[in-house]
Scaffold this active site. Structure first.
Site, PDB file in Angstrom:
ATOM      1  N   ASP A  38      19.833  39.959  97.920  1.00  0.00           N
ATOM      2  CA  ASP A  38      20.660  39.290  96.918  1.00  0.00           C
ATOM      3  C   ASP A  38      21.919  38.659  97.502  1.00  0.00           C
ATOM      4  O   ASP A  38      22.804  39.353  98.005  1.00  0.00           O
ATOM      5  CB  ASP A  38      21.033  40.273  95.799  1.00  0.00           C
ATOM      6  CG  ASP A  38      21.428  39.570  94.491  1.00  0.00           C
ATOM      7  OD1 ASP A  38      21.311  38.338  94.420  1.00  0.00           O
ATOM      8  OD2 ASP A  38      21.847  40.266  93.559  1.00  0.00           O
ATOM      9  N   LYS A  73      19.291  42.730  88.741  1.00  0.00           N
ATOM     10  CA  LYS A  73      20.602  42.206  89.103  1.00  0.00           C
ATOM     11  C   LYS A  73      21.695  43.254  88.881  1.00  0.00           C
ATOM     12  O   LYS A  73      22.621  43.386  89.691  1.00  0.00           O
ATOM     13  CB  LYS A  73      20.903  40.946  88.284  1.00  0.00           C
ATOM     14  CG  LYS A  73      22.273  40.335  88.536  1.00  0.00           C
ATOM     15  CD  LYS A  73      22.391  39.771  89.936  1.00  0.00           C
ATOM     16  CE  LYS A  73      21.689  38.441  90.066  1.00  0.00           C
ATOM     17  NZ  LYS A  73      21.988  37.778  91.364  1.00  0.00           N
ATOM     18  N   LYS A 119      29.319  29.175  86.796  1.00  0.00           N
ATOM     19  CA  LYS A 119      29.320  30.548  86.278  1.00  0.00           C
ATOM     20  C   LYS A 119      30.746  31.053  86.084  1.00  0.00           C
ATOM     21  O   LYS A 119      31.615  30.829  86.917  1.00  0.00           O
ATOM     22  CB  LYS A 119      28.569  31.462  87.249  1.00  0.00           C
ATOM     23  CG  LYS A 119      28.521  32.918  86.813  1.00  0.00           C
ATOM     24  CD  LYS A 119      27.588  33.740  87.686  1.00  0.00           C
ATOM     25  CE  LYS A 119      28.133  33.934  89.073  1.00  0.00           C
ATOM     26  NZ  LYS A 119      27.284  34.829  89.892  1.00  0.00           N
ATOM     27  N   LYS A 159      24.473  41.286  98.655  1.00  0.00           N
ATOM     28  CA  LYS A 159      25.062  42.254  97.721  1.00  0.00           C
ATOM     29  C   LYS A 159      24.601  43.681  97.977  1.00  0.00           C
ATOM     30  O   LYS A 159      25.384  44.621  97.909  1.00  0.00           O
ATOM     31  CB  LYS A 159      24.662  41.896  96.278  1.00  0.00           C
ATOM     32  CG  LYS A 159      25.426  40.790  95.613  1.00  0.00           C
ATOM     33  CD  LYS A 159      25.070  40.764  94.125  1.00  0.00           C
ATOM     34  CE  LYS A 159      25.691  39.570  93.410  1.00  0.00           C
ATOM     35  NZ  LYS A 159      24.981  38.315  93.723  1.00  0.00           N
TER      36      LYS A 159
END
Length: 452
Positions: free
Chosen positions: A238, A287, A328, A400
């Site tokens: 990620d 996520k 975002k 991540k």
């Protein structure tokens, strides 16, 4: 998708030296946001002036330049990259106009599409899909890799997953727990084998590094074992581009300062196709997991603030708002306990141009991954050199939820991750690891040539 089109467009814009007009004035192509292409590392100090000397990171060792990489890929939608770029609405209109003639020449290969693993709302885009069993689809992917390498006379191929977030695959004994079982499961068409896992398996079987830029568990135990058996590098999971990158910096600061974060609440809304896919609960859960674990090692490092297994309350919310498209919004609230029972609250608003932050990470992951394939290390007590472990944890700075070899600690603190990269590069140059004691600036004998 947004990342794929922005990635190719960015390289073309730089290769072609494009400039374009915006309401703020003219802009020129660059590689801002890439740690390798747009940041520097300290080499040492000038012996005369004492000033530090810095060099662009990409000039420290022979590295692949993004402009020299040949890009190709797969997509479940058949739009050429020019039309997909327009649909994504990431780039300025004037830049799109200049790129469209070249981008429209590129069309994606048909891709694997397993509807059970992604949101149902993606079915309307799925008009460019592979047919046949999972085994047959994997063989097509392997042939695509071989043909792409041959047609473009490439030295090596690296695969990177930047497609939809999938739901987590269940880890099942006899299905995906070993390399042998995983290969058998693909052959028999087992339902719990995801598209990303099929891609990863195809990549490993062709000896190509595979990088997972999405949060799902592509690297089930069987994939990891296969990578180790074949000695092929894998990295994930990620992209770490916006909110989570800030979180890994801020929590590291708080804990290192002796301040105890007790509540972290993160809210996001976005309107691109990633947000649309994440509006489904199973995909959001993937996520949520990758975002939530980012503070664990920093919290565990301070036993004064936190008891064993104690963690801050940590909540992550993601909402789909089509109007904001790729821009975002991320809002975070950090509540901490401070001196003598006091409370401190930090609130942050972060507008993230999602794909423009993620794309430079794609370049870095590919370039650093390729470099790591060429580095070998020999311990003083050993006769022979060895390569890095196939689970390539050095790429964690861009990810991540870092995948690490079994028995290795997970490190999420951002600057610790960056220091690891820089120090490996320094070692290749024959330089000692960088430290920040800077005793040469703290002793009178060093500063003034005197002694006490």
């Amino acid at each position: 998708g947004n990342n794929g089109t922005t990635c190719v467009a960015g390289v073309l814009a730089n290769k072609m030296g494009i400039t374009w007009e915006t309401k703020e004035g003219p802009k020129a192509a660059n590689y801002f946001g890439s740690m390798l292409m747009a940041s520097t590392a300290k080499l040492g100090s000038d012996a005369v002036t004492g000033n530090d000397i810095y060099s662009p990171v990409h000039k420290l060792l022979p590295m692949v330049h993004p402009n020299d990489i040949v890009w190709g890929g797969w997509d479940i939608n058949d739009a050429n990259l020019g039309d997909a770029m327009k649909r994504a609405q990431v780039l300025d209109y004037n830049l799109q106009q200049q790129l469209y003639p070249e981008m429209s020449k590129i069309t994606p290969l048909p891709s694997a599409y397993f509807p059970d693993f992604i949101a149902a709302n993606q079915c309307e885009r799925a008009n460019n899909i592979l047919e046949g069993t999972k085994q047959e689809q994997m063989e097509v992917l392997r042939k695509n890799i071989v043909d792409f390498k041959a047609d473009n006379a490439l030295d090596k191929v690296i695969l990177l997953w930047s497609a939809n977030t999938e739901r987590y695959a269940a880890i099942q004994e006899g299905i995906n727990d070993t390399a042998e079982n995983l290969l058998a499961s693909i052959k028999s068409g087992e339902s719990e084998v995801s598209a990303s896992t099929v891609f990863a398996t195809a990549s490993i079987l062709e000896g190509c590094m595979f990088i997972n830029g999405s949060p799902q568990n592509t690297f089930v135990p069987g994939v990891i074992e296969l990578a180790q058996q074949r000695n092929v590098m894998i990295a994930g999971d990620d992209f770490k581009s916006g909110q989570t990158k800030m979180k890994s910096v801020l929590v590291d600061f708080l804990v290192s300062a002796g301040i105890k974060p007790v509540s972290i609440v993160s809210y996001n809304h976005l309107g691109n196709n990633d947000g649309k896919n994440l509006s489904a609960p199973s995909q959001f859960r993937s996520k949520e997991l990758s975002k939530s674990n980012v503070v664990d090692d920093m919290v565990a490092s301070n036993s004064i603030l936190f008891d064993e297994d104690e963690k801050p309350d940590h909540v992550v919310v993601i909402k789909y708002v089509p109007y904001v498209a790729d821009s975002k919004r991320a809002m975070d609230e950090y509540t901490s306990e401070i001196f003598l029972g006091g409370k401190n609250t930090i609130v942050m608003h972060n507008t993230c141009e999602d794909s423009l932050l993620a794309t430079p990470l794609i370049y870095d992951l590919v370039i650093l991954g390729e470099l790591c394939q060429r580095i070998q290390i020999k311990k003083e007590t050993e006769e022979h050199f060895e390569s890095f472990h196939p689970v390539m944890s050095l790429l964690s700075y861009m990810l991540k939820a870092p995948l690490v070899p079994q028995g290795a600690p997970v490190v999420n603190a951002l600057f610790t991750q960056r220091c690891a990269i820089v120090n490996v590069i320094r070692a290749c140059l024959g330089l000692a690891p960088e430290n920040h004691m800077t005793l040469e600036h703290r002793l009178a004998s060093s500063l003034y040539g005197t002694s006490s």
